[in-house]
Design an enzyme around this catalytic site. Structure first.
Site, mmCIF file in Angstrom:
data_model
loop_
_atom_site.group_PDB
_atom_site.id
_atom_site.type_symbol
_atom_site.label_atom_id
_atom_site.label_comp_id
_atom_site.label_asym_id
_atom_site.label_seq_id
_atom_site.Cartn_x
_atom_site.Cartn_y
_atom_site.Cartn_z
ATOM 1 N N GLU A 174 4.752 19.835 1.538
ATOM 2 C CA GLU A 174 5.040 20.270 0.346
ATOM 3 C C GLU A 174 3.950 19.550 -0.568
ATOM 4 O O GLU A 174 3.830 18.562 -0.934
ATOM 5 C CB GLU A 174 6.403 19.948 -0.198
ATOM 6 C CG GLU A 174 7.622 20.422 0.646
ATOM 7 C CD GLU A 174 7.506 22.057 0.355
ATOM 8 O OE1 GLU A 174 7.156 22.581 -0.593
ATOM 9 O OE2 GLU A 174 8.408 22.619 1.188
ATOM 10 N N LEU A 175 3.085 20.581 -0.874
ATOM 11 C CA LEU A 175 1.683 20.111 -1.455
ATOM 12 C C LEU A 175 1.747 20.459 -2.874
ATOM 13 O O LEU A 175 2.612 21.257 -3.626
ATOM 14 C CB LEU A 175 0.604 20.368 -0.569
ATOM 15 C CG LEU A 175 0.669 19.817 0.864
ATOM 16 C CD1 LEU A 175 -0.377 20.025 1.716
ATOM 17 C CD2 LEU A 175 0.896 18.486 0.928
ATOM 18 N N TRP A 196 6.278 10.749 -6.545
ATOM 19 C CA TRP A 196 6.756 10.095 -7.728
ATOM 20 C C TRP A 196 7.213 10.931 -9.002
ATOM 21 O O TRP A 196 8.076 10.324 -9.463
ATOM 22 C CB TRP A 196 5.789 8.996 -8.251
ATOM 23 C CG TRP A 196 4.390 9.578 -8.464
ATOM 24 C CD1 TRP A 196 3.058 9.237 -7.823
ATOM 25 C CD2 TRP A 196 4.009 10.461 -9.450
ATOM 26 N NE1 TRP A 196 2.074 10.011 -8.334
ATOM 27 C CE2 TRP A 196 2.609 10.771 -9.451
ATOM 28 C CE3 TRP A 196 4.665 11.057 -10.724
ATOM 29 C CZ2 TRP A 196 1.737 11.437 -10.300
ATOM 30 C CZ3 TRP A 196 4.101 11.624 -11.518
ATOM 31 C CH2 TRP A 196 2.542 12.168 -11.288
ATOM 32 N N ASN A 197 7.089 11.974 -8.572
ATOM 33 C CA ASN A 197 7.684 13.021 -9.861
ATOM 34 C C ASN A 197 9.081 13.143 -9.878
ATOM 35 O O ASN A 197 9.825 13.377 -10.983
ATOM 36 C CB ASN A 197 6.714 14.197 -10.188
ATOM 37 C CG ASN A 197 6.733 15.063 -8.947
ATOM 38 O OD1 ASN A 197 6.996 14.889 -7.855
ATOM 39 N ND2 ASN A 197 6.223 16.325 -9.287
ATOM 40 N N LYS A 227 9.913 6.630 3.031
ATOM 41 C CA LYS A 227 8.980 5.987 2.420
ATOM 42 C C LYS A 227 8.750 6.505 1.236
ATOM 43 O O LYS A 227 8.030 7.516 0.935
ATOM 44 C CB LYS A 227 7.741 5.893 3.359
ATOM 45 C CG LYS A 227 6.913 4.448 3.212
ATOM 46 C CD LYS A 227 6.485 4.619 1.724
ATOM 47 C CE LYS A 227 5.241 5.291 1.221
ATOM 48 N NZ LYS A 227 4.756 5.125 -0.102
ATOM 49 N N CYS A 254 4.694 19.887 -9.146
ATOM 50 C CA CYS A 254 3.710 20.692 -8.321
ATOM 51 C C CYS A 254 3.644 22.312 -8.616
ATOM 52 O O CYS A 254 2.831 23.070 -8.182
ATOM 53 C CB CYS A 254 4.435 20.504 -6.792
ATOM 54 S SG CYS A 254 6.048 20.824 -6.803
ATOM 55 N N GLU A 291 -5.954 20.769 -9.276
ATOM 56 C CA GLU A 291 -4.904 20.448 -9.812
ATOM 57 C C GLU A 291 -4.819 19.148 -10.720
ATOM 58 O O GLU A 291 -5.377 18.366 -10.285
ATOM 59 C CB GLU A 291 -3.694 20.157 -8.787
ATOM 60 C CG GLU A 291 -2.583 19.760 -9.159
ATOM 61 C CD GLU A 291 -1.436 19.664 -8.070
ATOM 62 O OE1 GLU A 291 -1.800 18.555 -7.207
ATOM 63 O OE2 GLU A 291 -0.355 19.924 -8.145
ATOM 64 N N GLY A 328 3.713 15.515 -1.510
ATOM 65 C CA GLY A 328 2.667 15.057 -1.967
ATOM 66 C C GLY A 328 1.497 15.784 -2.336
ATOM 67 O O GLY A 328 1.352 16.927 -2.539
HETATM 68 P P1 NAD Z 1 0.122 11.349 -3.048
HETATM 69 O O1 NAD Z 1 -0.424 12.265 -1.908
HETATM 70 O O2 NAD Z 1 -0.833 10.201 -3.676
HETATM 71 O O3 NAD Z 1 1.456 10.368 -2.398
HETATM 72 C C1 NAD Z 1 2.504 10.976 -1.852
HETATM 73 C C2 NAD Z 1 3.186 9.856 -0.968
HETATM 74 O O4 NAD Z 1 2.286 9.782 0.088
HETATM 75 C C3 NAD Z 1 3.166 8.396 -1.356
HETATM 76 O O5 NAD Z 1 4.451 8.127 -0.773
HETATM 77 C C4 NAD Z 1 2.129 7.764 -0.777
HETATM 78 O O6 NAD Z 1 2.299 6.244 -0.636
HETATM 79 C C5 NAD Z 1 2.035 8.440 0.557
HETATM 80 N N1 NAD Z 1 0.850 8.183 1.196
HETATM 81 C C6 NAD Z 1 -0.568 8.165 0.641
HETATM 82 N N2 NAD Z 1 -1.315 8.020 1.285
HETATM 83 C C7 NAD Z 1 -0.785 7.960 2.877
HETATM 84 C C8 NAD Z 1 -0.998 8.019 4.214
HETATM 85 N N3 NAD Z 1 -2.523 7.595 4.369
HETATM 86 N N4 NAD Z 1 -0.151 8.017 5.004
HETATM 87 C C9 NAD Z 1 1.047 8.241 4.717
HETATM 88 N N5 NAD Z 1 1.523 8.469 3.564
HETATM 89 C C10 NAD Z 1 0.721 8.316 2.521
HETATM 90 O O7 NAD Z 1 0.783 12.348 -4.233
HETATM 91 P P2 NAD Z 1 1.780 11.658 -5.375
HETATM 92 O O8 NAD Z 1 0.499 11.249 -6.308
HETATM 93 O O9 NAD Z 1 2.728 10.832 -5.113
HETATM 94 O O10 NAD Z 1 2.398 13.118 -5.997
HETATM 95 C C11 NAD Z 1 1.693 14.197 -6.704
HETATM 96 C C12 NAD Z 1 1.378 15.293 -5.658
HETATM 97 O O11 NAD Z 1 2.570 15.517 -5.177
HETATM 98 C C13 NAD Z 1 0.772 16.338 -6.454
HETATM 99 O O12 NAD Z 1 -0.256 17.040 -5.717
HETATM 100 C C14 NAD Z 1 1.793 17.417 -6.568
HETATM 101 O O13 NAD Z 1 1.570 18.646 -6.579
HETATM 102 C C15 NAD Z 1 2.555 17.185 -5.226
HETATM 103 N N6 NAD Z 1 4.102 17.529 -5.028
HETATM 104 C C16 NAD Z 1 4.393 18.604 -4.452
HETATM 105 C C17 NAD Z 1 5.721 19.021 -4.364
HETATM 106 C C18 NAD Z 1 6.223 20.128 -3.741
HETATM 107 O O14 NAD Z 1 7.360 20.425 -3.288
HETATM 108 N N7 NAD Z 1 5.165 21.281 -3.053
HETATM 109 C C19 NAD Z 1 6.590 18.490 -5.289
HETATM 110 C C20 NAD Z 1 6.130 17.200 -6.042
HETATM 111 C C21 NAD Z 1 4.804 16.932 -6.008
#
Ligand code: NAD
Length: 492
Positions: free
Chosen positions: A249-250, A150-151, A174, A283, A384, A227
């Protein structure tokens, strides 16, 4: 109140099960739109459309023709940049100044990868077997499932879809359930650019429903995910059941290291951009500020001064420095971590509370928060937070800075502040991270590979190598002799 639909096979359509969910404006604390709640049936329809596009005339389009469509899309995004940025701010509460900047820069991903599309060349191998022509071709992996956070929702769309489409793949996206609006609006521009139906599809919904269905779909060849590490690990193991390709990308817990020979004003500005920009919801947040003990007092005083004068409030206003936290669960998590840090014995240097003021009502705000005396073993240093919470950790010398910097499960980014060129190079070699910034922080470009090591992920986005994430190498052997083969029971 606006009601959105999925975008499948070139058209906006209602969700198969007829259900919608609320999207909140995190600044006003109000519901502002209804998003379609996707299920496996919607994902099936989107993947079928993406597969049909690949198997149809689009699959035969030349790479140069794809590049032209991509350039047109880049132009349309440029024309709509400010409108799309406002939609993002309404959904995620980040500063308009940041999101408008991102959106104006965003077309560069389409232009860059449009240029790369027709430069994906195989090689002729000077093969050691006589009478053979041997060469490689790089072919699209197939239908790509893109799951985003979402960010920075649209930035991730560009990071994933520009190289995927340049490679010749089709995509089903998605977006995060917290920020689906901008990606759904974006689809209309893809249509206007002239992409055939099915090339670009968006299914909104929950991770455990639409997201999981995409990962599990047998016709999706590759998942590209941004995510949290927790969800990333789940997706990785689910994709493994299908032997599906994955890039992840975590998260991160990046060290930002200030040496005593640094320009301290620049270093502190870099530390602020590492942790308070985007309300810490990045992230690449430099959430562990490693400061050489000899300059710790000076750095702490400067950081407190900047935090004290930061303008907190309406993300739409140009003068705002810190906006609200995007989601209610994220807000609760940040508050919890502030409590954890205090109970672990970290010293609260600034913030920790809820800011006051006329622009604060309704939003989920957290003061910029600085802890010092943090030990790297504390949870506040290891986990984090994804919020404006900084942990200052002291160190004596370069070796100790490297030891603390690398003593972490993550490896997304690191910052180094020093005027000593030898030290800058040594630190960039010794820190285990996908990106190391020296005397700068939070710089990204469409040309520069981005991604993590360790728990921060697998694969790279941006730069030439990003396109390889969406290609599969085929080796072609052509026997040029007219003679019958030798013994067929042994390997040639
Ligand atoms: P999240 O993991 O909660 O969700 C990310 C996405 O995954 C959403 O679209 C969500 O609906 C989906 N999702 C959740 N459960 C799932 C499942 N079981 N199967 C498939 N999809 C599923 O993360 P968030 O809260 O949206 O974002 C924040 C995180 O993202 C932080 O940890 C941040 O560091 C990371 N992030 C990483 C980068 C990068 O480029 N490395 C960039 C931005 C954010």
């Amino acid at each position: 109140m606006q009601t959105y639909q999925h975008y499948i096979n070139g058209a906006y359509v209602d969700p198969a099960q007829g259900q919608w969910f609320d999207s909140h404006d995190p600044y006003r604390g109000e519901v502002w739109a209804q998003m379609p709640r996707g299920t496996a049936a919607d994902v099936d329809a989107a993947v079928a459309a993406a597969k049909a596009a690949l198997d149809g005339p689009y699959g035969d389009l030349t790479a140069s023709a794809r590049g032209k469509l991509m350039r047109r899309l880049g132009d349309l995004v440029a024309e709509n940049a400010d409108r799309l940025a406002e939609i993002e701010v309404r959904d995620n509460g980040k500063l308009l100044s940041e999101m408008a900047g991102q959106m104006r820069y965003h077309p560069e991903w389409w232009y860059y990868f449009a240029g790369l599309a027709d430069k994906v060349e195989g090689s002729v191998i000077p093969i050691d077997k006589p009478n053979h022509l041997a060469f490689t071709r790089h072919e699209p992996v197939g239908v790509v499932g893109a799951i985003t956070a979402w960010n920075s929702p649209l930035l991730f769309v560009a990071w994933k879809c520009a190289p995927a489409i340049a490679a010749g793949c089709t995509v089903v996206i998605k977006p995060s359930e917290f920020t689906s609006a901008s990606t759904l609006e974006y689809a209309a521009l893809v249509k206007e650019a002239g992409f055939p139906d099915g090339v670009f599809n968006v299914v909104a919904g929950m991770g455990a429903e639409a997201g999981a269905a995409l990962v599990d779909h047998p016709d999706v060849a590759k998942i590209t995910f941004t995510g949290s590490d927790k969800t990333g690990a789940m997706i990785y193991s689910q994709a493994a059941k299908h032997i599906k390709r994955v890039s992840l990308e975590l998260g991160g817990k990046s060290p930002n290291v200030i040496f005593d020979d640094a320009n301290l004003d620049a270093a502190c500005a870099g530390a602020v951009s590492g942790i308070f920009a985007a309300t810490g919801q990045t992230c690449i947040a430099g959430s562990r500020l490693l400061v050489q003990n000899s300059v710790r007092d000076a750095v702490e005083a400067k950081m407190v001064e900047i935090a004290r004068t930061a303008k907190i409030g309406d993300p739409m206003k140009a003068e705002t420095n810190i906006g609200p936290v995007t989601t209610a669960p994220q807000y609760a998590k940040i508050r919890e971590y502030i409590g954890v840090a205090e109970s672990e014995g970290a010293k609260l240097l600034f913030g920790g509370g809820t800011p006051q003021g006329p622009e604060i009502q309704g939003g989920q705000f957290v003061e910029p928060t600085i802890f010092t005396g943090v030990l790297n073993s504390m949870r506040i240093a290891q986990e984090e937070v994804f919020g404006p919470v900084l942990s200052i950790i002291g160190f004596e010398d370069e070796d100790e800075a490297v030891e603390i910097g690398n003593d972490i499960a993550f490896g997304l980014a690191a910052g180094v502040w020093t005027q000593n060129i030898g030290r800058a190079v040594r630190m960039s070699e010794r820190l285990k991270a996908g990106t190391v910034w020296v005397n700068t922080y939070r710089a990204v470009s469409y040309m520069m590979p981005f991604g993590g090591v360790k728990r921060s992920g697998i694969g790279r986005e941006s730069g030439v190598e990003a396109i390889r994430e969406y290609l599969s190498t085929k080796s072609v052997w052509i026997n040029t002799s007219d003679e019958a083969p030798g013994n067929p029971f042994v390997m040639r």
